[in-house]
Structures are given as structure tokens and as C-alpha cells.
Design a protein around this motif. Structure first.
Motif, PDB file in Angstrom:
ATOM      1  N   THR A  75      28.510 -20.292 -14.383  1.00 14.87           N
ATOM      2  CA  THR A  75      29.457 -19.756 -13.408  1.00 14.87           C
ATOM      3  C   THR A  75      30.530 -18.928 -14.123  1.00 14.87           C
ATOM      4  O   THR A  75      30.806 -19.138 -15.303  1.00 14.87           O
ATOM      5  CB  THR A  75      30.176 -20.868 -12.614  1.00 14.87           C
TER       6      THR A  75
ATOM      7  N   THR B  56      25.774 -23.472 -18.213  1.00 12.94           N
ATOM      8  CA  THR B  56      25.180 -24.789 -18.049  1.00 12.94           C
ATOM      9  C   THR B  56      23.823 -24.861 -18.748  1.00 12.94           C
ATOM     10  O   THR B  56      23.379 -25.930 -19.126  1.00 12.94           O
ATOM     11  CB  THR B  56      25.036 -25.159 -16.564  1.00 12.94           C
ATOM     12  N   LYS B  57      23.157 -23.712 -18.913  1.00 15.08           N
ATOM     13  CA  LYS B  57      21.903 -23.616 -19.655  1.00 15.08           C
ATOM     14  C   LYS B  57      21.887 -22.293 -20.400  1.00 15.08           C
ATOM     15  O   LYS B  57      22.416 -21.315 -19.899  1.00 15.08           O
ATOM     16  CB  LYS B  57      20.689 -23.666 -18.707  1.00 15.08           C
TER      17      LYS B  57
ATOM     18  N   SER C 205      21.937 -20.255 -17.022  1.00 16.73           N
ATOM     19  CA  SER C 205      22.657 -20.480 -15.779  1.00 16.73           C
ATOM     20  C   SER C 205      24.109 -20.804 -16.085  1.00 16.73           C
ATOM     21  O   SER C 205      24.455 -21.215 -17.196  1.00 16.73           O
ATOM     22  CB  SER C 205      22.018 -21.607 -14.968  1.00 16.73           C
TER      23      SER C 205
ATOM     24  N   GLU D  19      27.991 -17.381  -9.492  1.00 17.93           N
ATOM     25  CA  GLU D  19      27.118 -18.393 -10.086  1.00 17.93           C
ATOM     26  C   GLU D  19      25.730 -17.784 -10.217  1.00 17.93           C
ATOM     27  O   GLU D  19      25.272 -17.083  -9.315  1.00 17.93           O
ATOM     28  CB  GLU D  19      27.071 -19.614  -9.165  1.00 17.93           C
ATOM     29  N   TRP D  20      25.068 -18.023 -11.330  1.00 15.43           N
ATOM     30  CA  TRP D  20      23.728 -17.497 -11.523  1.00 15.43           C
ATOM     31  C   TRP D  20      22.825 -18.576 -12.094  1.00 15.43           C
ATOM     32  O   TRP D  20      23.286 -19.526 -12.728  1.00 15.43           O
ATOM     33  CB  TRP D  20      23.743 -16.259 -12.430  1.00 15.43           C
ATOM     34  N   SER D  21      21.528 -18.397 -11.863  1.00 17.23           N
ATOM     35  CA  SER D  21      20.511 -19.273 -12.435  1.00 17.23           C
ATOM     36  C   SER D  21      19.251 -18.449 -12.602  1.00 17.23           C
ATOM     37  O   SER D  21      18.799 -17.792 -11.667  1.00 17.23           O
ATOM     38  CB  SER D  21      20.241 -20.459 -11.505  1.00 17.23           C
TER      39      SER D  21
END
Length: 155
Positions: A69, A88-89, A67, A58-60
Motif C-alpha cells: 500500500t 507486504t510481499k 503487493s 493498494e496493489w497486488s
């Protein structure tokens, strides 16, 4: 166009057995992923198995990194890896991604493939930006870095 595919291949001068572990474990991606240096302050979290099916990442990060996964959903040693890539973004998106490893003259042909469907705001974005042009060069850089990472492990 609502669906798309980005695909790049490169022959890496090594056996599939030497290359496969660098893709089959997200812990190894820091050595070759073209997006690892987009945001020096990016947060990362590994979950599940260390490698193979069930391994997760997972990154952000900043606007460029976004962001999401990744999770390995299929792993056939030295042949194929399938990844569930979910952003997710900046846009929510699900992008099935795969890596295949095929014997070739001079080494192993590694093919990196990502598919997706433009929905919602991404559909409007797709009218102005071609996904192949947007990330194809990143795949090319990643495959080149993967080749360098394999060479470094061999020496």
C-alpha cells in the motif's frame, strides 16, 4: 548495511504546478510509474482522498510486482509530497518515500527519494543485492516517464 537510501533527480521542462498533480494523485501514477506494466494482471484499489493527504493505493500482483500500500501523508503544493510506502510481499517493509520539486534552469528538479531498513529475510537479501542498484534504474525510468506524461498533458 541495515539502512539504505535510493535517490534520483531529473530536471523536467515544466513548472512544479504542472508536475505536482501527477504525483499527488495515485490515479495519475498509471501514466508514469515504472512498475505499472510489471504485471498486466495486477489488481489495484484506490482508497481515501482522490489526491493529497489521505490518498491511498493498494496493489497486488505477481512475484515481480509484489503487493503493498501507499498513502500520501504530507502534501505541500508544488513543493513536496511524502508517501508511506508499505510492502507486504515479497518482503514486509516500510519505506518512507518523498518527492521534492525545486525550481531549476530549464524547468523543475524533481527528486524521488526512498529510505528503508533491511530486517529479517531482507537483511540477508541485502548482503547480495544493493537496493540502489535494484531500484535506482526504476526511479530513473519513472522520472523520464513523468516528464513524458507532463509533456503529453501540456499538448
Amino acid at each position: 548495511m541495515s539502512t539504505y537510501e535510493v535517490r534520483r533527480s531529473a530536471v523536467i521542462p515544466a513548472s512544479a504546478e504542472e508536475i505536482f498533480p501527477l504525483v499527488n494523485s495515485f490515479h495519475e501514477w498509471t501514466a508514469w510509474s515504472p512498475w505499472e506494466n510489471v504485471d498486466p494482471g495486477m489488481s489495484r484499489r484506490y482508497f481515501g482522498a482522490d489526491s493529497g493527504v489521505g490518498a491511498g493505493y493498494e496493489w497486488s500482483g505477481n512475484r515481480k510486482a509484489g503487493s503493498g500500500t501507499m498513502e500520501i501523508v504530507e502534501s505541500v503544493p508544488s513543493r513536496e509530497i511524502k508517501v508511506r510506502l508499505q510492502f507486504t510481499k515479497p518482503f514486509k517493509a516500510l519505506n518512507p518515500t518523498s518527492f521534492t520539486f525545486t525550481p531549476a534552469p530549464g524547468g523543475t528538479e524533481v527528486t524521488w527519494r526512498m529510505t528503508g531498513e533491511n530486517k529479517g529475510p531482507a537483511k540477508l537479501f541485502a548482503l547480495f543485492m544493493n537496493m540502489d542498484k535494484l531500484v535506482g534504474s526504476d526511479f530513473e525510468r519513472g522520472l523520464k516517464s513523468l516528464s513524458s506524461a507532463v509533456a503529453a498533458k501540456k499538448s
